[in-house]
Design a protein around this motif. Structure first.
Motif, short mmCIF file in Angstrom:
data_model
loop_
_atom_site.label_atom_id
_atom_site.label_comp_id
_atom_site.label_asym_id
_atom_site.label_seq_id
_atom_site.Cartn_x
_atom_site.Cartn_y
_atom_site.Cartn_z
N LEU A 156 -27.21 -6.71 -36.76
CA LEU A 156 -27.59 -6.25 -38.09
C LEU A 156 -26.97 -4.88 -38.30
O LEU A 156 -27.17 -3.97 -37.48
CB LEU A 156 -29.12 -6.20 -38.19
N PRO A 173 -30.23 -1.74 -39.35
CA PRO A 173 -31.59 -2.14 -39.00
C PRO A 173 -32.65 -1.33 -39.74
O PRO A 173 -32.44 -0.17 -40.08
CB PRO A 173 -31.67 -1.87 -37.49
N TRP A 218 -24.87 -8.63 -41.68
CA TRP A 218 -24.63 -8.82 -40.25
C TRP A 218 -23.14 -8.69 -39.95
O TRP A 218 -22.31 -9.11 -40.75
CB TRP A 218 -25.10 -10.21 -39.81
N ASN A 248 -32.35 -7.62 -34.74
CA ASN A 248 -31.14 -6.90 -35.15
C ASN A 248 -29.94 -7.17 -34.25
O ASN A 248 -28.87 -6.59 -34.47
CB ASN A 248 -31.41 -5.39 -35.23
#
Length: 181
Positions: free
Chosen positions: A47, A50, A57, A172
């Motif tokens: 991610l 986060p 992403w 994440n």
């Protein structure tokens, strides 16, 4: 005399026997990572931002190499991956503590060049869970790292942050490794 101050003589023989049988020896997990020794093809998603409600992403493809150290009581993980967001290199030194019977996972990226806060934990029924508390962009967050073997030749790794004391978690980092034969 308080409830928790009863002399042992007041306990029945069955209660004493039950207490003895409930105590299980701690499991020795020093070889928990032996299944991962070798070379793996890695698909990694992270991610980008986060804990910001972002769903952007970055994806990478790479190779992970895991080497046994100290007869399995430690191992060294090297990851090298590339994707549209660039090149990524990571190193994880995993150390087994025989007194606590837990592992510490100590991660560094080539960009930062230092080991981060270790996540601590172990395996139960083949699934590894590791936790720590870190500073992330000026705030304290809990970190959870989960390792799930999918089969003998595939493993899933997942990292999540919680900024509400562990009530909710935001994933994440997800990596899936497939063994190179």
């Amino acid at each position: 005399m308080g409830l928790f101050c009863l002399p042992v003589a007041h306990l029945s023989a069955q209660a004493v026997q039950d207490a003895k049988t409930e105590v299980k020896p701690m499991r020795d997990g020093q070889h928990d990572f032996d299944f991962q020794i070798g070379t793996w093809k890695t698909h990694l998603k992270r991610l980008v931002h986060p804990l910001s409600e972002s769903d952007e992403w970055a994806e990478y493809e790479g190779i992970t190499t895991v080497r046994k150290v100290w007869d399995g009581r430690a191992n060294l993980v090297e990851l090298s991956a590339d994707g549209p967001a660039g090149h990524f290199e990571g190193l994880n030194l995993r150390l087994y503590n025989p007194q606590s019977r837990q592992w510490s996972l100590n991660f560094a990226s080539s960009r930062g060049g230092t080991l981060g806060q270790p996540t601590i934990g172990g395996f139960v029924d083949g699934r590894g869970e590791f936790y720590d508390q870190e500073d992330f962009e000026g705030r304290a967050v809990f970190v959870r790292f989960v390792i799930t073997p999918l089969d003998a030749d595939a493993i899933r790794f997942e990292q999540a942050f919680s900024d509400d004391g562990g009530k909710t978690w935001e994933v994440n980092w997800v990596a899936t490794d497939t063994r190179v034969k």
